[in-house]
Design an enzyme around this catalytic site. Structure first.
Site, PDB file in Angstrom:
ATOM      1  N   GLU A 102       0.852  -1.202   0.000  1.00  0.00           N
ATOM      2  CA  GLU A 102       0.000   0.000   0.000  1.00  0.00           C
ATOM      3  C   GLU A 102       0.881   1.244   0.000  1.00  0.00           C
ATOM      4  O   GLU A 102       2.005   1.225   0.516  1.00  0.00           O
ATOM      5  CB  GLU A 102      -0.861   0.022   1.269  1.00  0.00           C
ATOM      6  N   ASP A 103       0.359   2.331  -0.543  1.00  0.00           N
ATOM      7  CA  ASP A 103       1.065   3.615  -0.467  1.00  0.00           C
ATOM      8  C   ASP A 103       0.920   4.205   0.932  1.00  0.00           C
ATOM      9  O   ASP A 103       1.883   4.655   1.535  1.00  0.00           O
ATOM     10  CB  ASP A 103       0.554   4.599  -1.534  1.00  0.00           C
ATOM     11  N   ASP A 106      -4.400   5.225   6.143  1.00  0.00           N
ATOM     12  CA  ASP A 106      -4.922   6.427   6.801  1.00  0.00           C
ATOM     13  C   ASP A 106      -5.882   5.957   7.906  1.00  0.00           C
ATOM     14  O   ASP A 106      -5.443   5.614   9.008  1.00  0.00           O
ATOM     15  CB  ASP A 106      -5.594   7.274   5.714  1.00  0.00           C
ATOM     16  N   GLY A 108      -7.458   3.188   7.753  1.00  0.00           N
ATOM     17  CA  GLY A 108      -7.311   1.730   7.777  1.00  0.00           C
ATOM     18  C   GLY A 108      -8.526   1.014   7.214  1.00  0.00           C
ATOM     19  O   GLY A 108      -8.546  -0.210   7.081  1.00  0.00           O
ATOM     20  N   LYS A 109      -9.553   1.807   6.867  1.00  0.00           N
ATOM     21  CA  LYS A 109     -10.824   1.211   6.433  1.00  0.00           C
ATOM     22  C   LYS A 109     -10.670   0.412   5.134  1.00  0.00           C
ATOM     23  O   LYS A 109     -11.271  -0.663   4.996  1.00  0.00           O
ATOM     24  CB  LYS A 109     -11.865   2.325   6.257  1.00  0.00           C
ATOM     25  N   THR A 110      -9.879   0.944   4.207  1.00  0.00           N
ATOM     26  CA  THR A 110      -9.722   0.271   2.912  1.00  0.00           C
ATOM     27  C   THR A 110      -9.235  -1.163   3.122  1.00  0.00           C
ATOM     28  O   THR A 110      -9.852  -2.114   2.643  1.00  0.00           O
ATOM     29  CB  THR A 110      -8.714   1.038   2.030  1.00  0.00           C
ATOM     30  N   LYS A 134      -0.504   6.887   8.727  1.00  0.00           N
ATOM     31  CA  LYS A 134      -0.972   7.985   9.588  1.00  0.00           C
ATOM     32  C   LYS A 134      -1.558   7.325  10.827  1.00  0.00           C
ATOM     33  O   LYS A 134      -2.778   7.152  10.939  1.00  0.00           O
ATOM     34  CB  LYS A 134      -2.053   8.793   8.864  1.00  0.00           C
ATOM     35  N   PHE A 155      -2.469  15.877   5.006  1.00  0.00           N
ATOM     36  CA  PHE A 155      -2.538  15.337   3.646  1.00  0.00           C
ATOM     37  C   PHE A 155      -1.195  15.436   2.940  1.00  0.00           C
ATOM     38  O   PHE A 155      -0.510  16.455   3.020  1.00  0.00           O
ATOM     39  CB  PHE A 155      -3.602  16.095   2.846  1.00  0.00           C
ATOM     40  N   ASP A 162      -1.730  11.059  -4.855  1.00  0.00           N
ATOM     41  CA  ASP A 162      -2.291  12.196  -5.589  1.00  0.00           C
ATOM     42  C   ASP A 162      -3.207  13.056  -4.725  1.00  0.00           C
ATOM     43  O   ASP A 162      -3.701  12.625  -3.679  1.00  0.00           O
ATOM     44  CB  ASP A 162      -3.109  11.693  -6.774  1.00  0.00           C
ATOM     45  N   ARG A 168       1.172  12.762  -8.550  1.00  0.00           N
ATOM     46  CA  ARG A 168       1.735  11.409  -8.448  1.00  0.00           C
ATOM     47  C   ARG A 168       3.166  11.324  -8.974  1.00  0.00           C
ATOM     48  O   ARG A 168       3.934  10.455  -8.578  1.00  0.00           O
ATOM     49  CB  ARG A 168       0.898  10.403  -9.263  1.00  0.00           C
TER      50      ARG A 168
HETATM   51  P1  IMP Z   1      -7.818   4.506   4.405  1.00  0.00           P
HETATM   52  O1  IMP Z   1      -8.867   3.548   3.932  1.00  0.00           O
HETATM   53  O2  IMP Z   1      -8.422   5.654   5.162  1.00  0.00           O
HETATM   54  O3  IMP Z   1      -6.689   3.846   5.148  1.00  0.00           O
HETATM   55  O4  IMP Z   1      -7.227   5.209   3.113  1.00  0.00           O
HETATM   56  C1  IMP Z   1      -6.325   4.588   2.290  1.00  0.00           C
HETATM   57  C2  IMP Z   1      -6.272   5.269   0.945  1.00  0.00           C
HETATM   58  O5  IMP Z   1      -6.624   6.656   1.029  1.00  0.00           O
HETATM   59  C3  IMP Z   1      -4.860   5.258   0.424  1.00  0.00           C
HETATM   60  O6  IMP Z   1      -4.584   4.087  -0.322  1.00  0.00           O
HETATM   61  C4  IMP Z   1      -4.805   6.508  -0.411  1.00  0.00           C
HETATM   62  O7  IMP Z   1      -5.239   6.235  -1.727  1.00  0.00           O
HETATM   63  C5  IMP Z   1      -5.785   7.443   0.226  1.00  0.00           C
HETATM   64  N1  IMP Z   1      -5.124   8.467   1.101  1.00  0.00           N
HETATM   65  C6  IMP Z   1      -5.175   8.546   2.450  1.00  0.00           C
HETATM   66  N2  IMP Z   1      -4.469   9.588   2.915  1.00  0.00           N
HETATM   67  C7  IMP Z   1      -3.937  10.191   1.812  1.00  0.00           C
HETATM   68  C8  IMP Z   1      -3.064  11.337   1.648  1.00  0.00           C
HETATM   69  O8  IMP Z   1      -2.629  12.017   2.597  1.00  0.00           O
HETATM   70  N3  IMP Z   1      -2.732  11.630   0.365  1.00  0.00           N
HETATM   71  C9  IMP Z   1      -3.179  10.913  -0.717  1.00  0.00           C
HETATM   72  N4  IMP Z   1      -3.971   9.853  -0.595  1.00  0.00           N
HETATM   73  C10 IMP Z   1      -4.341   9.482   0.653  1.00  0.00           C
END
Ligand code: IMP
Length: 177
Positions: A102-103, A106, A108-110, A134, A155, A162, A168
Site C-alpha cells: 500500500e502507499d 490512513d 485503515g478502512k480500505t 498515519k 494530507f 495524488d 503522483r
Molecule cells: P484509508 O482507507 O483511510 O486507510 O485510506 C487509504 C487510501 O486513502 C490510500 O490508499 C490513499 O489512496 C488514500 N489516502 C489517504 N491519505 C492520503 C493522503 O494524505 N494523500 C493521498 N492519498 C491518501
C-alpha cells in the site's frame, strides 16, 4: 525548497527522494531476510502504490511475484474508505505467501474491508507493507508488518500519491501547508 502547488493547495517538501529510497532499501532488506527461501506474491494496490511497489521490488534479491490490483475510489482530501471490489486479482492465493503493498494507511478502512476477501482464499500467510502510516488517524485495527514512515495526520502528495489526480509524478513526498 520552494512550496509547490497542486490544484488549490500549497505543499512543502516532507520526505526527500534520498530518504525515501534509503528507507525502501531497508524495508526490502528486511523482506529479503524474512522471506529467504520463500517466493512471496506481492499484491500492490493501485493507483498510489505503483512507485513504491516498483522501487521495493527492484531491491529484492529473493524470488518474488508481483501483481497490481485496483480497489475503490478516494476523492479529494478526505478518505472515502468504501472498498467496492478489486479488479485484476487473477492469481489463486491458496497456499501462497502474500504481501500487500500500500502507499498509505490512513483510517485503515480500505484494508480492513478488503483483507477478508483475500483471507477467504486461504493464503499460507499474509503481511502488509505500507510506505506511509498515519497512525493518529487509524481507526480500524490492522497489523502493519512493514512501515516506511509513520507520519502526522496531514494530507500528503507525491511518489505515487495524488490530490484529485495530480501530484503522483513527484519524486518526493510533500505535505499540505
Ligand atoms: P484509508 O482507507 O483511510 O486507510 O485510506 C487509504 C487510501 O486513502 C490510500 O490508499 C490513499 O489512496 C488514500 N489516502 C489517504 N491519505 C492520503 C493522503 O494524505 N494523500 C493521498 N492519498 C491518501
Amino acid at each position: 525548497m520552494p512550496l509547490i502547488n497542486v490544484h488549490d493547495k500549497s505543499f512543502d517538501i516532507y520526505i526527500s527522494e534520498e530518504i525515501l529510497q534509503q528507507r525502501i532499501k531497508e524495508l526490502a532488506a528486511e523482506i529479503n531476510k524474512d522471506y529467504s527461501g520463500k517466493r512471496p506474491l506481492f499484491i500492490a494496490i493501485l493507483n498510489g502504490s505503483f512507485m513504491f511497489a516498483s522501487d521495493l521490488f527492484k531491491n529484492l534479491s529473493i524470488e518474488a511475484e508481483l501483481c497490481f490490483i485496483k480497489l475503490a475510489s478516494y476523492k479529494g482530501m478526505k478518505s472515502s474508505g468504501n472498498v467496492v471490489t478489486s479488479i485484476g486479482l487473477e492469481d489463486d492465493l491458496f497456499g501462497k505467501e502474500v504481501i500487500i503493498v500500500e502507499d498509505i494507511v490512513d483510517t485503515g478502512k480500505t484494508l480492513h474491508n478488503f483483507l477478508p476477501k483475500l483471507i477467504h482464499q486461504q493464503p499460507k500467510s499474509m503481511k502488509i507493507a505500507t510506505l506511509l502510516h498515519k497512525s493518529e488517524a487509524t481507526e480500524f485495527s490492522l497489523k502493519l508488518d512493514y512501515v516506511g514512515f509513520d507520519i502526522p495526520n496531514k494530507f500528503v502528495v507525491g511518489y505515487g500519491l495524488d490530490y484529485d489526480g495530480l501530484g503522483r509524478n513527484l519524486k518526493e513526498i510533500y505535505q499540505v501547508v
